[in-house]
Design a protein around this motif. Structure first.
Motif, mmCIF file in Angstrom:
data_model
loop_
_atom_site.group_PDB
_atom_site.id
_atom_site.type_symbol
_atom_site.label_atom_id
_atom_site.label_comp_id
_atom_site.label_asym_id
_atom_site.label_seq_id
_atom_site.Cartn_x
_atom_site.Cartn_y
_atom_site.Cartn_z
ATOM 1 N N ILE A 123 -15.348 18.096 11.641
ATOM 2 C CA ILE A 123 -14.936 18.849 10.446
ATOM 3 C C ILE A 123 -13.581 18.360 9.953
ATOM 4 N N MET A 124 -12.641 18.143 10.879
ATOM 5 C CA MET A 124 -11.331 17.617 10.497
ATOM 6 C C MET A 124 -11.463 16.258 9.823
ATOM 7 N N GLN A 125 -12.309 15.401 10.378
ATOM 8 C CA GLN A 125 -12.503 14.063 9.807
ATOM 9 C C GLN A 125 -13.109 14.153 8.408
ATOM 10 N N HIS A 126 -14.027 15.092 8.241
ATOM 11 C CA HIS A 126 -14.636 15.283 6.926
ATOM 12 C C HIS A 126 -13.582 15.722 5.898
ATOM 13 N N LEU A 127 -12.739 16.674 6.277
ATOM 14 C CA LEU A 127 -11.682 17.136 5.371
ATOM 15 C C LEU A 127 -10.675 16.025 5.097
ATOM 16 N N ASN A 128 -10.455 15.185 6.107
ATOM 17 C CA ASN A 128 -9.503 14.076 5.940
ATOM 18 C C ASN A 128 -10.041 13.039 4.965
ATOM 19 N N GLU A 129 -11.365 12.935 4.884
ATOM 20 C CA GLU A 129 -11.981 12.052 3.894
ATOM 21 C C GLU A 129 -11.918 12.688 2.507
ATOM 22 N N GLN A 130 -12.097 14.002 2.477
ATOM 23 C CA GLN A 130 -12.055 14.739 1.209
ATOM 24 C C GLN A 130 -10.647 14.750 0.624
ATOM 25 N N TRP A 131 -9.651 14.851 1.519
ATOM 26 C CA TRP A 131 -8.234 14.824 1.113
ATOM 27 C C TRP A 131 -7.604 13.613 1.815
ATOM 28 N N PRO A 132 -7.768 12.421 1.262
ATOM 29 C CA PRO A 132 -7.461 11.168 1.962
ATOM 30 C C PRO A 132 -6.148 11.156 2.753
ATOM 31 N N GLY A 133 -6.291 11.101 4.076
ATOM 32 C CA GLY A 133 -5.154 10.926 4.971
ATOM 33 C C GLY A 133 -4.316 12.152 5.253
ATOM 34 N N GLU A 134 -4.618 13.291 4.621
ATOM 35 C CA GLU A 134 -3.746 14.453 4.781
ATOM 36 C C GLU A 134 -3.850 15.099 6.163
ATOM 37 N N LEU A 135 -4.941 14.820 6.873
ATOM 38 C CA LEU A 135 -5.114 15.401 8.207
ATOM 39 C C LEU A 135 -4.906 14.370 9.315
ATOM 40 N N ASP A 136 -4.339 13.220 8.986
ATOM 41 C CA ASP A 136 -4.101 12.180 10.002
ATOM 42 C C ASP A 136 -3.287 12.725 11.174
ATOM 43 N N GLU A 137 -2.201 13.432 10.849
ATOM 44 C CA GLU A 137 -1.308 13.959 11.887
ATOM 45 C C GLU A 137 -2.037 15.008 12.734
ATOM 46 N N ALA A 138 -2.781 15.886 12.083
ATOM 47 C CA ALA A 138 -3.510 16.935 12.796
ATOM 48 C C ALA A 138 -4.556 16.350 13.733
ATOM 49 N N ILE A 139 -5.260 15.331 13.274
ATOM 50 C CA ILE A 139 -6.297 14.699 14.096
ATOM 51 C C ILE A 139 -5.665 13.998 15.297
#
Length: 399
Positions: A123-139
């Protein structure tokens, strides 16, 4: 001009503040809002009527404790950047996003052999694709690939904010006072040495109470015999429905009839994130009228809280006793031996208090030495407690 923020009134902690743009985006997303419709403690409300809180409650509570922990560490001059802080907050918000209906009760069953943390990452990876790179740190923090290991330990470790919240929250909603912990004192005593999360010496007794509270909550709430039999009946319902291909709506049918187990498949992810407790309960209400005696019996018993009998004991169940119960069910309901397996079954409930081989809870003493909690003077939590405690059980239909 004030930045946009939201204030949530939580029954356990009071007011919780959401004030980071990415945090607000995550909370507003449908994949996150779905957590409102998944019970935190599955079917525990059949024993503790107040235990109807959801995964969303728990997620917000863990987020709040993460905020307190990060603030405390920064106050102690531990280096945490704004990006790392936001990443840790998003990681804890989404750490349980991969739970399916009824949380742990159906873990690995609807999507075979896939743990909820694997789905959370997807799910995190999907959101990171939807919002490019914004969840890199969280992942990076969630997967323990961040250079600052203590951030991952706050999300997932022996002393993480996840456990601090679910013990506090579950004890609050069940009324089981043995689960109450001093989370505020533990957080105040957190520190970091050489990148590792640990607690100051003054928190020894709070940590011991935390571990004992976890043990007591497992046997008194999570693995309570009535909760155990109800959740095992739910498992049998899903297994039976899958075997006979019982009709249900499309979202649940996708998981009962499909053999697609590729978790990076968008169709699976979208169907999974459309599925919640209400879908399963709706199916159970339909299946109680099913022509299949086994499925109908299990569904009626769950809905009416007329549960199977259960016996819990220290030793394995006598095979002859199992045979006798199965034969009685076969004769009473006029069903086959294989069908009786859904109404008479055995298993083992297991719990481990604390395993230092898994991950240690380190205590920092005033002289600078570091010891595991099991190695302090006159410890309550000893090395021998690392052993897994198992209790055997048998469930059988009332006749």
């Amino acid at each position: 001009m004030f930045d946009k923020r939201k204030i949530i009134n939580d029954p356990v902690y009071g007011f919780i503040t959401l004030d980071h743009p990415l945090v607000l985006k995550v909370v507003a997303h449908p994949f996150y809002q779905r957590l409102r419709r998944i019970h935190q403690m599955a079917l525990a409300s059949l024993v503790y009527p107040g235990a109807v809180h959801t995964r969303l409650h728990h997620s917000l509570g863990a987020y709040h404790l993460m905020c307190l922990a990060l603030d405390e560490l920064k106050r102690k001059k531990i280096s945490i950047t704004a990006e790392e802080e936001a990443g840790a907050k998003v990681a804890i918000l989404l750490h349980d996003a991969g739970h399916g209906p009824y949380s742990h009760a159906l873990e690995g069953l609807l999507v075979p052999d896939v743990h909820h943390e694997t789905m959370s990452l997807r799910i995190m990876q999907h959101l990171n694709e939807q919002w490019p790179g914004e969840l890199d740190e969280a992942i990076a923090i969630f997967t323990n690939n961040h250079p600052k290991k203590f951030l991952h330990q706050l999300v997932s470790g022996q002393l993480d904010v996840d456990r601090m919240d679910y013990l506090s929250r579950d004890s609050f909603f069940t009324g089981v006072s043995e689960g109450v912990i001093g989370y505020d004192r533990i957080i105040k005593m957190l520190t970091v040495v050489e990148g590792e999360l640990m607690v100051e010496e003054k928190a020894i007794y709070s940590i011991e109470k935390f571990l004992m509270a976890r043990r007591l909550m497992y046997w008194q709430a999570y693995l309570h015999k009535t909760v155990l039999v109800a959740e095992q009946m739910l498992v049998q319902v899903i297994k039976r429905a899958r075997l006979i291909q019982a009709p249900c709506h499309d979202t649940l049918s996708f998981f009962l009839n499909s053999r697609n187990e590729v978790i990076d498949d968008d169709e699976l992810l979208n169907n999974f994130c459309a599925l919640d407790d209400e879908d399963v309960m709706m199916a159970i209400k339909v299946w109680r009228q099913h022509d299949d005696k086994v499925l109908a019996t299990l569904c009626r018993c769950l809905l009416d809280r007329n549960l199977l009998k259960i016996r819990i004991q220290a030793n394995p169940v006598d095979p002859q006793f199992v045979i006798e119960k199965k034969r009685a069910v076969e004769e009473q309901l006029q069903i086959s031996e294989s069908e009786a397996d859904f109404l008479v079954f055995t298993g083992i409930a297991e719990n481990t208090i604390y395993n230092p081989q898994d991950e240690r809870i380190n205590i920092l003493f005033k002289d600078g030495t570091v010891k595991d909690i099991s190695e302090v003077d006159n410890p309550i939590i000893q090395q021998s407690m690392a052993a897994t405690v198992g209790k055997h059980y048998i469930c059988w239909a009332r006749l």
